[in-house]
Scaffold this active site. Structure first.
Site, PDB file in Angstrom:
ATOM      1  N   CYS A   1      25.403  60.723 -29.522  1.00 51.84           N
ATOM      2  CA  CYS A   1      26.186  61.820 -29.591  1.00 51.84           C
ATOM      3  C   CYS A   1      25.797  62.967 -29.220  1.00 51.84           C
ATOM      4  CB  CYS A   1      27.022  60.901 -30.655  1.00 51.84           C
ATOM      5  SG  CYS A   1      28.854  62.094 -31.665  1.00 51.84           S
TER       6      CYS A   1
ATOM      7  N   TYR B   1      33.006  48.410 -17.425  1.00 52.35           N
ATOM      8  CA  TYR B   1      33.801  49.563 -17.603  1.00 52.35           C
ATOM      9  C   TYR B   1      32.937  51.306 -16.576  1.00 52.35           C
ATOM     10  CZ  TYR B   1      37.321  48.295 -20.866  1.00 52.35           C
ATOM     11  OH  TYR B   1      38.770  47.100 -21.133  1.00 52.35           O
TER      12      TYR B   1
ATOM     13  N   ALA C   1      55.993  52.019  -5.864  1.00 53.13           N
ATOM     14  CA  ALA C   1      56.203  52.684  -6.513  1.00 53.13           C
ATOM     15  C   ALA C   1      55.787  54.458  -5.403  1.00 53.13           C
ATOM     16  CB  ALA C   1      54.946  52.805  -7.450  1.00 53.13           C
TER      17      ALA C   1
ATOM     18  N   ARG D   1      34.456  50.369 -13.379  1.00 54.00           N
ATOM     19  CA  ARG D   1      35.637  50.767 -13.093  1.00 54.00           C
ATOM     20  C   ARG D   1      35.069  52.475 -12.732  1.00 54.00           C
ATOM     21  NH1 ARG D   1      39.472  47.499 -17.718  1.00 54.00           N
ATOM     22  NH2 ARG D   1      40.784  48.851 -16.601  1.00 54.00           N
TER      23      ARG D   1
ATOM     24  N   HIS E   1      46.492  53.581 -24.566  1.00 48.13           N
ATOM     25  CA  HIS E   1      45.664  52.811 -24.427  1.00 48.13           C
ATOM     26  C   HIS E   1      43.973  53.011 -23.986  1.00 48.13           C
ATOM     27  CE1 HIS E   1      48.070  49.260 -24.125  1.00 48.13           C
ATOM     28  NE2 HIS E   1      48.293  49.850 -24.858  1.00 48.13           N
TER      29      HIS E   1
ATOM     30  N   CYS F   1      26.672  63.924 -33.153  1.00 41.17           N
ATOM     31  CA  CYS F   1      26.003  63.207 -34.370  1.00 41.17           C
ATOM     32  C   CYS F   1      24.161  63.460 -34.775  1.00 41.17           C
ATOM     33  CB  CYS F   1      26.732  62.530 -35.908  1.00 41.17           C
ATOM     34  SG  CYS F   1      26.326  60.755 -34.738  1.00 41.17           S
TER      35      CYS F   1
ATOM     36  N   GLN G   1      50.214  53.573 -20.096  1.00 42.15           N
ATOM     37  CA  GLN G   1      49.511  52.102 -20.365  1.00 42.15           C
ATOM     38  C   GLN G   1      47.818  52.297 -19.633  1.00 42.15           C
ATOM     39  OE1 GLN G   1      51.643  48.230 -20.899  1.00 42.15           O
ATOM     40  NE2 GLN G   1      53.085  49.780 -19.682  1.00 42.15           N
ATOM     41  N   ASN G   2      47.785  53.146 -18.581  1.00 45.10           N
ATOM     42  CA  ASN G   2      46.573  53.731 -17.477  1.00 45.10           C
ATOM     43  C   ASN G   2      45.902  53.896 -18.705  1.00 45.10           C
ATOM     44  OD1 ASN G   2      48.367  51.443 -16.199  1.00 45.10           O
ATOM     45  ND2 ASN G   2      48.780  53.675 -14.983  1.00 45.10           N
TER      46      ASN G   2
ATOM     47  N   ASP H   1      43.398  55.407 -16.398  1.00 47.41           N
ATOM     48  CA  ASP H   1      43.208  56.248 -15.804  1.00 47.41           C
ATOM     49  C   ASP H   1      43.499  57.384 -15.432  1.00 47.41           C
ATOM     50  OD1 ASP H   1      45.129  55.399 -13.214  1.00 47.41           O
ATOM     51  OD2 ASP H   1      45.273  56.449 -14.310  1.00 47.41           O
TER      52      ASP H   1
END
Ligand SMILES: CC(C)NC(=O)[C@H](Cc1c[nH]c2ccccc12)NC(=O)[C@H](CCCC/N=C(/NCCC(=O)O)S[C@H]1O[C@H](COP(=O)(O)OP(=O)(O)OC[C@H]2O[C@@H](n3cnc4c(N)ncnc43)[C@H](O)[C@@H]2O)[C@@H](O)[C@H]1O)NC(=O)OCc1ccccc1
Length: 228
Positions: A135, A52, A219, A55, A108, A138, A90-91, A93
């Protein structure tokens, strides 16, 4: 006119965000069961984070295209005509938002967000995410994961999606293969609710025969034509 639009990886393909199932697609090069499941993350968090992070780096370099921009204009145009657009993607980005869309439902999840598995806090996260990060809510270290829906996990906001579908007149699917559920089942729900249905895609999807209307092509061409 109240329109429900569902987008998939195909709308971001011309922005350099790979699709999943096309030749050379992400799931052709990487095993989703080893990278996009909670079990994979539990077994090997470093490898999942690296996937990830790569990406996320690619997304930092990407720019929205004319299809994203056309949907942002459609949102404004419908609102001015006392209509509405529910943009469900669903992307993971943020190209819809960067194109100017004000309301985007990421069913998603989002690549530029991280979630703490200790307290549930969600943080904006544009850089690499690692098992050493902590985090800010917390203070726990090593419990941050990508705020993304993996296989076997329940998509975000299914109730809001159901309500928006029930209140729409037209369902439009853009750049999606119709192969992953429950997203792929929305067109059938739309038909059962009496909505007109339209598919805009490079080629017929797995559900092409379910749609009333279809238009095929990149598209960046078919979406501006549809909106015009
Ligand atoms: C593989 C599939 C069979 N498996 C599933 O569907 C599973 C299991 C399942 C559930 N129900 C079922 C029923 C039957 C069978 C299986 C199931 N579903 C789940 O696990 C889901 C969770 C699924 C989400 C997984 N996460 C993703 N992404 C985030 C991660 C990440 O990104 O790393 S899925 C990921 O793939 C999905 C499909 O991809 P597309 O966007 O369609 O992209 P694809 O490459 O496939 O197609 C691109 C299309 O664009 C076109 N195109 C290409 N270039 C262009 C271009 N230039 N212009 C226009 N079009 C273009 C191409 O022609 C092509 O048609 C997207 O949703 C995307 O988000 N969770 C769940 O079911 O929980 C329980 C539940 C359900 C409901 C209610 C309560 C509980």
């Amino acid at each position: 006119m109240r329109i429900f639009v569902l987008t998939g990886a195909g709308i971001s393909a011309e922005s350099g965000m790979g699709t999943f199932r096309d030749s050379g697609g992400i799931w052709e090069r990487f095993d989703p069961m080893k990278l996009a499941t909670p079990e994979a993350f539990a077994a090997d968090p470093e490898t999942v984070q690296a996937f990830y992070n790569a990406r996320r780096a690619n997304l930092r370099r990407a720019e929205p295209n004319r299809a994203h921009e056309a949907l942002a204009h459609l949102e404004t145009g419908l609102a001015a005509a006392s209509g509405s657009l529910f943009l469900c993607t669903q992307n993971i980005d943020d190209l819809h938002e960067r194109a100017g869309s004000l309301h985007v439902h990421h069913m998603h999840g989002e690549l530029f967000k991280a979630r703490c598995t200790a307290c549930g806090a969600v943080h904006d996260w544009r850089d690499d995410l690692g098992t050493g990060d902590n985090c800010a809510a917390c203070g726990t270290t090593g419990r941050l994961r990508p705020h993304i829906v993996w296989f076997g996990e329940i998509p975000f906001g299914l109730d809001a999606i159901g309500e928006a579908l029930a209140g729409a007149d037209l369902f439009v699917a853009i750049g999606t293969s119709g192969s992953v559920y429950p997203a792929a089942g929305l067109v059938r729900e739309a038909r059962m609710m009496g909505l007109r249905t339209c598919e805009l895609n490079l080629e017929p999807s797995d559900n092409a025969d379910v749609f009333d209307e279809r238009a095929y092509g990149p598209a960046s061409e078919v979406v501006p034509d549809f909106v015009a």
